[in-house]
Design a protein around this motif. Structure first.
Motif, mmCIF file in Angstrom:
data_model
loop_
_atom_site.group_PDB
_atom_site.id
_atom_site.type_symbol
_atom_site.label_atom_id
_atom_site.label_comp_id
_atom_site.label_asym_id
_atom_site.label_seq_id
_atom_site.Cartn_x
_atom_site.Cartn_y
_atom_site.Cartn_z
ATOM 1 N N ASN A 88 -29.266 -4.066 -19.350
ATOM 2 C CA ASN A 88 -30.011 -3.210 -18.431
ATOM 3 C C ASN A 88 -30.470 -3.948 -17.185
ATOM 4 O O ASN A 88 -31.259 -3.438 -16.416
ATOM 5 C CB ASN A 88 -31.203 -2.557 -19.135
ATOM 6 N N ARG A 89 -29.983 -5.158 -16.995
ATOM 7 C CA ARG A 89 -30.307 -5.951 -15.811
ATOM 8 C C ARG A 89 -29.036 -6.620 -15.305
ATOM 9 O O ARG A 89 -28.199 -7.040 -16.099
ATOM 10 C CB ARG A 89 -31.325 -7.048 -16.136
ATOM 11 N N LYS B 273 -27.093 1.204 -3.183
ATOM 12 C CA LYS B 273 -26.220 0.448 -4.078
ATOM 13 C C LYS B 273 -26.768 -0.964 -4.196
ATOM 14 O O LYS B 273 -27.563 -1.418 -3.362
ATOM 15 C CB LYS B 273 -24.771 0.432 -3.593
ATOM 16 N N ALA B 274 -26.358 -1.660 -5.257
ATOM 17 C CA ALA B 274 -26.808 -3.025 -5.510
ATOM 18 C C ALA B 274 -25.653 -3.993 -5.284
ATOM 19 O O ALA B 274 -24.507 -3.710 -5.651
ATOM 20 C CB ALA B 274 -27.311 -3.149 -6.947
ATOM 21 N N LEU B 275 -25.968 -5.139 -4.685
ATOM 22 C CA LEU B 275 -24.986 -6.205 -4.482
ATOM 23 C C LEU B 275 -25.463 -7.441 -5.232
ATOM 24 O O LEU B 275 -26.625 -7.839 -5.101
ATOM 25 C CB LEU B 275 -24.845 -6.549 -3.002
ATOM 26 N N PHE B 276 -24.561 -8.047 -6.006
ATOM 27 C CA PHE B 276 -24.857 -9.298 -6.709
ATOM 28 C C PHE B 276 -23.708 -10.241 -6.416
ATOM 29 O O PHE B 276 -22.585 -9.991 -6.840
ATOM 30 C CB PHE B 276 -24.998 -9.056 -8.214
ATOM 31 N N ILE C 287 -20.116 -8.906 -5.804
ATOM 32 C CA ILE C 287 -19.833 -7.685 -6.558
ATOM 33 C C ILE C 287 -20.789 -6.586 -6.122
ATOM 34 O O ILE C 287 -21.991 -6.803 -5.987
ATOM 35 C CB ILE C 287 -19.950 -7.938 -8.070
ATOM 36 N N SER C 288 -20.237 -5.386 -5.908
ATOM 37 C CA SER C 288 -21.027 -4.239 -5.483
ATOM 38 C C SER C 288 -21.018 -3.171 -6.572
ATOM 39 O O SER C 288 -19.977 -2.897 -7.171
ATOM 40 C CB SER C 288 -20.427 -3.659 -4.199
ATOM 41 N N SER C 289 -22.179 -2.562 -6.807
ATOM 42 C CA SER C 289 -22.228 -1.426 -7.721
ATOM 43 C C SER C 289 -21.700 -0.195 -6.996
ATOM 44 O O SER C 289 -21.474 -0.213 -5.785
ATOM 45 C CB SER C 289 -23.670 -1.166 -8.170
ATOM 46 N N ASP C 290 -21.526 0.881 -7.736
ATOM 47 C CA ASP C 290 -21.279 2.173 -7.116
ATOM 48 C C ASP C 290 -22.579 2.612 -6.455
ATOM 49 O O ASP C 290 -23.649 2.058 -6.726
ATOM 50 C CB ASP C 290 -20.877 3.211 -8.175
ATOM 51 N N TYR C 291 -22.500 3.632 -5.621
ATOM 52 C CA TYR C 291 -23.711 4.188 -5.034
ATOM 53 C C TYR C 291 -24.462 5.017 -6.070
ATOM 54 O O TYR C 291 -23.865 5.595 -6.976
ATOM 55 C CB TYR C 291 -23.382 5.075 -3.830
ATOM 56 N N SER C 292 -25.773 5.087 -5.898
ATOM 57 C CA SER C 292 -26.597 5.943 -6.740
ATOM 58 C C SER C 292 -26.269 7.403 -6.423
ATOM 59 O O SER C 292 -25.564 7.699 -5.464
ATOM 60 C CB SER C 292 -28.077 5.690 -6.440
ATOM 61 N N LEU D 286 -25.261 -3.160 -11.992
ATOM 62 C CA LEU D 286 -25.655 -1.825 -12.419
ATOM 63 C C LEU D 286 -25.949 -0.951 -11.208
ATOM 64 O O LEU D 286 -26.400 -1.437 -10.180
ATOM 65 C CB LEU D 286 -26.908 -1.915 -13.294
ATOM 66 N N VAL D 287 -25.725 0.331 -11.350
ATOM 67 C CA VAL D 287 -26.014 1.279 -10.271
ATOM 68 C C VAL D 287 -27.518 1.549 -10.272
ATOM 69 O O VAL D 287 -28.086 1.882 -11.305
ATOM 70 C CB VAL D 287 -25.239 2.596 -10.481
ATOM 71 N N PRO D 288 -28.174 1.393 -9.118
ATOM 72 C CA PRO D 288 -29.609 1.705 -9.061
ATOM 73 C C PRO D 288 -29.859 3.189 -9.327
ATOM 74 O O PRO D 288 -28.975 4.023 -9.165
ATOM 75 C CB PRO D 288 -29.999 1.354 -7.620
#
Length: 172
Positions: free
Chosen positions: A44-45, A151-154, A157-162, A75-77
Protein backbone atom coordinates in the motif's frame (compact mmCIF):
# COMPACT_ATOMS: atom_id res chain seq x y z
CA UNK A 1 25.59 -36.73 -1.99
CA UNK A 2 22.11 -37.33 -3.37
CA UNK A 3 18.95 -36.13 -1.68
CA UNK A 4 15.49 -37.35 -2.65
CA UNK A 5 13.60 -35.19 -0.14
CA UNK A 6 10.51 -33.48 -1.53
CA UNK A 7 9.88 -29.82 -0.77
CA UNK A 8 7.03 -29.44 1.70
CA UNK A 9 6.63 -25.69 1.60
CA UNK A 10 8.34 -22.34 1.03
CA UNK A 11 8.70 -19.23 3.17
CA UNK A 12 8.84 -15.87 1.36
CA UNK A 13 9.96 -12.80 3.29
CA UNK A 14 9.87 -9.13 2.33
CA UNK A 15 11.62 -5.99 3.55
CA UNK A 16 10.80 -2.42 2.63
CA UNK A 17 13.95 -1.06 4.26
CA UNK A 18 17.24 -0.45 2.51
CA UNK A 19 19.13 -3.73 2.60
CA UNK A 20 22.87 -3.95 3.25
CA UNK A 21 24.19 -7.24 1.85
CA UNK A 22 26.96 -7.27 4.50
CA UNK A 23 24.65 -7.38 7.48
CA UNK A 24 21.24 -8.83 8.23
CA UNK A 25 18.47 -6.27 7.62
CA UNK A 26 16.41 -5.25 10.61
CA UNK A 27 12.94 -6.11 9.37
CA UNK A 28 12.16 -8.97 7.03
CA UNK A 29 8.57 -10.13 7.44
CA UNK A 30 7.11 -13.41 6.19
CA UNK A 31 4.48 -12.63 3.54
CA UNK A 32 3.82 -16.17 2.30
CA UNK A 33 4.18 -19.76 3.47
CA UNK A 34 2.91 -22.56 1.29
CA UNK A 35 3.68 -25.04 -1.46
CA UNK A 36 3.20 -22.71 -4.44
CA UNK A 37 6.23 -21.45 -6.37
CA UNK A 38 4.59 -18.12 -7.26
CA UNK A 39 2.88 -15.60 -5.02
CA UNK A 40 1.52 -12.07 -5.50
CA UNK A 41 2.28 -9.57 -2.76
CA UNK A 42 0.10 -6.48 -2.35
CA UNK A 43 1.62 -3.30 -0.95
CA UNK A 44 0.00 0.00 0.00
CA UNK A 45 3.05 2.26 -0.28
CA UNK A 46 5.43 3.02 -3.11
CA UNK A 47 8.99 2.04 -2.45
CA UNK A 48 11.79 -0.40 -2.92
CA UNK A 49 11.11 -3.89 -1.66
CA UNK A 50 13.52 -6.80 -1.25
CA UNK A 51 12.55 -10.46 -1.09
CA UNK A 52 14.19 -13.68 0.02
CA UNK A 53 12.96 -17.27 0.08
CA UNK A 54 13.76 -20.60 1.70
CA UNK A 55 12.43 -24.12 1.32
CA UNK A 56 11.37 -26.76 3.82
CA UNK A 57 11.65 -30.51 3.31
CA UNK A 58 11.89 -33.68 5.44
CA UNK A 59 15.38 -32.64 6.55
CA UNK A 60 14.35 -29.12 7.63
CA UNK A 61 14.54 -25.53 6.44
CA UNK A 62 17.18 -24.33 3.99
CA UNK A 63 19.10 -21.09 4.42
CA UNK A 64 17.47 -18.00 2.95
CA UNK A 65 18.32 -17.10 -0.64
CA UNK A 66 20.21 -13.91 -1.42
CA UNK A 67 18.05 -10.79 -1.55
CA UNK A 68 16.21 -10.27 -4.79
CA UNK A 69 16.75 -7.21 -6.93
CA UNK A 70 14.67 -4.24 -5.87
CA UNK A 71 11.06 -4.29 -6.96
CA UNK A 72 9.56 -0.83 -7.37
CA UNK A 73 5.83 -0.34 -7.15
CA UNK A 74 4.05 2.87 -8.11
CA UNK A 75 0.51 3.19 -6.82
CA UNK A 76 -2.19 5.43 -8.27
CA UNK A 77 -3.07 8.26 -5.87
CA UNK A 78 -6.64 8.63 -4.66
CA UNK A 79 -9.00 10.90 -6.55
CA UNK A 80 -8.20 14.46 -5.42
CA UNK A 81 -10.56 15.83 -2.79
CA UNK A 82 -11.57 19.40 -3.61
CA UNK A 83 -12.75 22.04 -1.18
CA UNK A 84 -13.53 25.63 -2.16
CA UNK A 85 -11.66 28.26 -0.24
CA UNK A 86 -13.64 30.64 1.99
CA UNK A 87 -11.22 33.47 1.13
CA UNK A 88 -12.10 33.57 -2.54
CA UNK A 89 -14.53 31.82 -4.81
CA UNK A 90 -11.80 31.35 -7.43
CA UNK A 91 -9.67 28.95 -5.38
CA UNK A 92 -9.95 25.16 -5.21
CA UNK A 93 -7.89 23.40 -2.55
CA UNK A 94 -6.87 19.92 -3.70
CA UNK A 95 -5.64 17.15 -1.40
CA UNK A 96 -4.80 13.48 -2.00
CA UNK A 97 -3.39 10.56 -0.03
CA UNK A 98 0.39 10.17 0.21
CA UNK A 99 1.43 6.90 -1.49
CA UNK A 100 5.05 6.68 -0.31
CA UNK A 101 8.47 8.16 0.34
CA UNK A 102 10.37 10.08 -2.32
CA UNK A 103 7.28 10.54 -4.49
CA UNK A 104 6.73 13.44 -6.85
CA UNK A 105 3.12 14.26 -7.65
CA UNK A 106 1.88 15.80 -10.89
CA UNK A 107 -1.51 17.53 -10.90
CA UNK A 108 -3.24 18.41 -14.15
CA UNK A 109 -6.33 20.52 -14.80
CA UNK A 110 -8.70 20.92 -17.73
CA UNK A 111 -11.18 23.79 -18.03
CA UNK A 112 -14.62 23.44 -19.55
CA UNK A 113 -14.55 25.10 -22.97
CA UNK A 114 -18.19 24.62 -23.89
CA UNK A 115 -20.25 25.40 -20.81
CA UNK A 116 -23.52 24.19 -22.33
CA UNK A 117 -22.08 21.03 -23.87
CA UNK A 118 -19.71 19.95 -21.12
CA UNK A 119 -16.63 19.77 -23.38
CA UNK A 120 -13.26 20.23 -21.73
CA UNK A 121 -9.93 21.41 -23.08
CA UNK A 122 -6.71 19.43 -22.79
CA UNK A 123 -5.30 18.61 -19.39
CA UNK A 124 -2.30 20.81 -18.55
CA UNK A 125 0.16 20.42 -15.68
CA UNK A 126 -0.50 22.90 -12.87
CA UNK A 127 1.64 21.39 -10.10
CA UNK A 128 4.69 19.16 -9.69
CA UNK A 129 6.11 18.50 -6.24
CA UNK A 130 6.20 16.31 -3.14
CA UNK A 131 3.27 17.84 -1.23
CA UNK A 132 -0.13 16.13 -1.14
CA UNK A 133 -1.99 19.40 -1.38
CA UNK A 134 -2.22 22.22 -3.86
CA UNK A 135 -4.33 25.38 -4.08
CA UNK A 136 -5.53 26.16 -7.58
CA UNK A 137 -6.44 29.77 -8.32
CA UNK A 138 -8.53 30.53 -11.38
CA UNK A 139 -7.67 33.83 -13.03
CA UNK A 140 -10.89 33.79 -15.01
CA UNK A 141 -13.47 36.20 -13.60
CA UNK A 142 -16.48 34.21 -14.77
CA UNK A 143 -17.88 30.99 -13.38
CA UNK A 144 -15.96 28.00 -14.69
CA UNK A 145 -15.96 24.23 -14.37
CA UNK A 146 -12.62 22.43 -13.91
CA UNK A 147 -11.45 18.81 -13.91
CA UNK A 148 -8.42 17.70 -11.90
CA UNK A 149 -6.33 14.51 -11.81
CA UNK A 150 -3.07 13.47 -10.13
CA UNK A 151 -0.36 10.87 -10.75
CA UNK A 152 2.64 9.70 -8.73
CA UNK A 153 6.24 9.51 -9.97
CA UNK A 154 8.87 7.32 -8.29
CA UNK A 155 12.29 7.54 -9.88
CA UNK A 156 11.62 6.83 -13.59
CA UNK A 157 8.27 5.10 -13.04
CA UNK A 158 4.90 6.83 -13.37
CA UNK A 159 1.57 5.63 -12.01
CA UNK A 160 -1.63 5.92 -13.99
CA UNK A 161 -3.67 9.04 -13.37
CA UNK A 162 -6.20 9.07 -10.56
CA UNK A 163 -9.89 9.29 -11.27
CA UNK A 164 -10.98 12.81 -12.18
CA UNK A 165 -12.48 15.29 -9.70
CA UNK A 166 -14.70 18.08 -10.95
CA UNK A 167 -15.09 21.51 -9.37
CA UNK A 168 -17.26 24.51 -10.23
CA UNK A 169 -15.65 27.83 -9.30
CA UNK A 170 -18.27 30.62 -9.26
CA UNK A 171 -17.44 34.15 -10.35
CA UNK A 172 -16.70 36.70 -7.68
Amino acid sequence: VACDAQIIDYSLEMSSEEVDEKKEPAKFVEVYRGDQTTHTVSVNRCGIYKFRIRANNDIGWSEFSSFSDAIVTTLVPDTPVITSSIKTYLTADLTWTDVGKNITYVVEAAAEIDYAGGEYGKFIQIYRGSSCQFSFFSEIETSWQYRFRVKALFEDISSDYSSVSTCFLPAW
